[in-house]
Design a protein around this motif. Structure first.
Motif, PDB file in Angstrom:
ATOM      1  N   ALA A 166       0.739  -1.173  -0.080  1.00 19.64           N
ATOM      2  CA  ALA A 166       0.089   0.002  -0.124  1.00 19.64           C
ATOM      3  C   ALA A 166       0.737   1.257  -0.030  1.00 19.64           C
ATOM      4  O   ALA A 166       0.493   2.317  -0.476  1.00 19.64           O
ATOM      5  CB  ALA A 166      -1.079  -0.068   1.287  1.00 19.64           C
ATOM      6  N   GLN A 167       2.014   1.263   0.551  1.00 20.08           N
ATOM      7  CA  GLN A 167       3.010   2.260   0.442  1.00 20.08           C
ATOM      8  C   GLN A 167       3.754   2.371  -0.872  1.00 20.08           C
ATOM      9  O   GLN A 167       4.502   3.393  -1.131  1.00 20.08           O
ATOM     10  CB  GLN A 167       4.071   2.319   1.722  1.00 20.08           C
ATOM     11  N   GLY A 168       3.502   1.632  -1.662  1.00 23.46           N
ATOM     12  CA  GLY A 168       4.243   1.485  -3.026  1.00 23.46           C
ATOM     13  C   GLY A 168       5.501   0.655  -2.969  1.00 23.46           C
ATOM     14  O   GLY A 168       6.224   0.740  -4.065  1.00 23.46           O
ATOM     15  N   ILE A 169       5.882  -0.021  -1.837  1.00 21.23           N
ATOM     16  CA  ILE A 169       6.898  -0.844  -1.835  1.00 21.23           C
ATOM     17  C   ILE A 169       6.831  -2.090  -2.349  1.00 21.23           C
ATOM     18  O   ILE A 169       5.660  -2.799  -2.179  1.00 21.23           O
ATOM     19  CB  ILE A 169       7.370  -0.941  -0.280  1.00 21.23           C
ATOM     20  N   ALA A 170       7.774  -2.790  -3.250  1.00 20.99           N
ATOM     21  CA  ALA A 170       7.567  -4.189  -3.684  1.00 20.99           C
ATOM     22  C   ALA A 170       8.104  -5.320  -2.745  1.00 20.99           C
ATOM     23  O   ALA A 170       9.138  -4.882  -2.074  1.00 20.99           O
ATOM     24  CB  ALA A 170       8.159  -4.357  -5.122  1.00 20.99           C
ATOM     25  N   VAL A 171       7.675  -6.416  -2.957  1.00 20.75           N
ATOM     26  CA  VAL A 171       8.174  -7.489  -1.771  1.00 20.75           C
ATOM     27  C   VAL A 171       8.502  -8.720  -2.795  1.00 20.75           C
ATOM     28  O   VAL A 171       7.670  -9.133  -3.789  1.00 20.75           O
ATOM     29  CB  VAL A 171       6.991  -7.814  -0.963  1.00 20.75           C
ATOM     30  N   ALA A 172       9.787  -8.997  -2.548  1.00 16.98           N
ATOM     31  CA  ALA A 172      10.290 -10.245  -3.274  1.00 16.98           C
ATOM     32  C   ALA A 172      10.301 -11.561  -2.290  1.00 16.98           C
ATOM     33  O   ALA A 172      10.467 -11.291  -1.064  1.00 16.98           O
ATOM     34  CB  ALA A 172      11.483 -10.053  -4.020  1.00 16.98           C
ATOM     35  N   LEU A 173      10.004 -12.657  -2.924  1.00 16.07           N
ATOM     36  CA  LEU A 173      10.412 -13.893  -2.191  1.00 16.07           C
ATOM     37  C   LEU A 173      11.733 -14.334  -2.465  1.00 16.07           C
ATOM     38  O   LEU A 173      11.983 -14.727  -3.733  1.00 16.07           O
ATOM     39  CB  LEU A 173       9.184 -14.970  -2.576  1.00 16.07           C
ATOM     40  N   ASP A 174      12.549 -14.333  -1.349  1.00 21.58           N
ATOM     41  CA  ASP A 174      14.048 -14.910  -1.835  1.00 21.58           C
ATOM     42  C   ASP A 174      14.239 -16.160  -1.735  1.00 21.58           C
ATOM     43  O   ASP A 174      13.386 -16.895  -0.987  1.00 21.58           O
ATOM     44  CB  ASP A 174      14.890 -13.925  -0.584  1.00 21.58           C
ATOM     45  N   ASP A 175      15.299 -16.701  -2.125  1.00 21.44           N
ATOM     46  CA  ASP A 175      15.711 -18.089  -1.993  1.00 21.44           C
ATOM     47  C   ASP A 175      14.582 -18.964  -2.351  1.00 21.44           C
ATOM     48  O   ASP A 175      14.832 -19.980  -1.687  1.00 21.44           O
ATOM     49  CB  ASP A 175      16.155 -18.201  -0.603  1.00 21.44           C
TER      50      ASP A 175
END
Ligand code: C2E
Ligand code: CA
Ligand code: CA
Ligand code: CA
Length: 273
Positions: A166-175
């Motif tokens: 909602a803040q505009g930040i992306a989220v990645a699933l690592d490993d």
């Protein structure tokens, strides 16, 4: 000396104690290292698979000025996690990385977040604070989380991920590829990006099954609207196969090692990336 069952137990206890003592010592060193500014943040280029241009960097913490000698990040990060120092260390990395990358308006920034940091109920507010402090736009930031965290507390993970997004930040699933992620799981958490671990991506030139798994991951990700980064690219053959498999972005020693921000600046001036 006699080697009895009891003797072994005693020996084992002694070893456990010395492991514990070393951890306590390193905890103290991390604490004073933070005060004395012994930590640095280095950056590894992330390359667009089509254009072969640097589009992003991953921030990786370093401890070059530790008086007792070098220690790899996975070692001191683990100790920072168990001692609660990861809150201060994590905030240092986030702030420093946002400050360093702020001038490079065409580069995105990806920062690793420990499972422990997410346990902090103020985590999203702290991220917003770091962005504000460095005037870094939320839309250029991505946070990398591991499965461990998401599985540990799925409800908190879901709300944290949606607050960040909602803040505009992306989220990645690592490993990705080292755990048990299912398609349902990827859907439920709505990641923007999947990062295929080097233990899988680095095998594509030697192992047909690994190559098929990478292609399959790319197809699943694309059906879910997620992009795919392959890490651990160490040679040209891997680069070509990972590109052919449809990975969007590539990262690894073949392109570049992690480096200080000054070296990123020099690399861009040479226009090699
Ligand atoms: P990671 O997040 O999976 O980071 C990628 C690691 O792979 C980095 O190791 C990087 O230097 C290394 N690497 C990159 N390209 C290649 C390649 O082509 N081949 C091989 N063999 N390795 C490659 P590094 O910097 O030693 O970090 C290790 C781990 O420590 C990271 O794994 C991450 O889990 C943790 N870490 C590092 N910095 C931070 C941080 O600021 N915060 C947190 N929470 N964890 C961090
Ligand atoms: Ca990472
Ligand atoms: Ca990784
Ligand atoms: Ca890792």
């Amino acid at each position: 000396s006699k080697i009895t069952g009891k003797g072994r137990v005693t020996h084992y206890d002694t070893e456990l104690n010395s492991v514990r003592e070393r951890q306590v010592a390193i905890e103290g060193q991390i604490r004073s290292g933070l005060e004395r500014e012994e930590f640095d943040v280095w950056y590894q280029p992330i390359i667009d698979a089509r254009s072969q241009k640097m589009v992003s960097v991953e921030a990786l913490v370093r401890w070059p000025r530790r008086p007792e000698g070098p220690l790899p990040p996975d070692v001191f990060i683990t100790i920072a996690e168990t001692s609660g120092l990861i809150y201060a260390l994590g905030q240092f990395v986030l702030r420093r990385a946002c400050q360093d990358l702020e001038p490079y308006v065409d580069l995105k920034l990806s920062v690793n977040i420990s499972p422990a940091q997410f346990r902090d109920p103020d985590f999203e507010a702290k991220v917003a604070g770091a962005l504000e402090f460095s005037r870094f736009p939320a839309t250029r930031l991505q946070l990398e989380v591991t499965e461990t965290y998401v599985l540990e507390n799925p409800e908190r993970a879901r709300s944290a991920i949606s607050n960040l997004k909602a803040q505009g930040i992306a989220v990645a699933l690592d490993d990705f590829g080292t755990g048990y992620s299912s398609i349902g799981y990827l859907r439920r958490f709505n990641f923007d990006t999947i990062k295929i671990d080097k233990s899988l991506a680095g095998l594509v030139d030697r192992d047909e099954q690994a190559a098929a798994l990478v292609s399959g991951t790319v197809r699943i990700a694309s059906a879910l609207g997620m992009s795919v980064v392959a890490e651990g690219v160490e040679n040209e053959k891997q680069m070509k196969l990972l590109r052919l498999a449809g990975c969007d972005q590539l990262q690894g020693f073949w392109y570049s090692q992690p480096m200080p921000i000054e070296a990123i600046r020099a690399l861009r001036q040479q226009r090699q990336c």
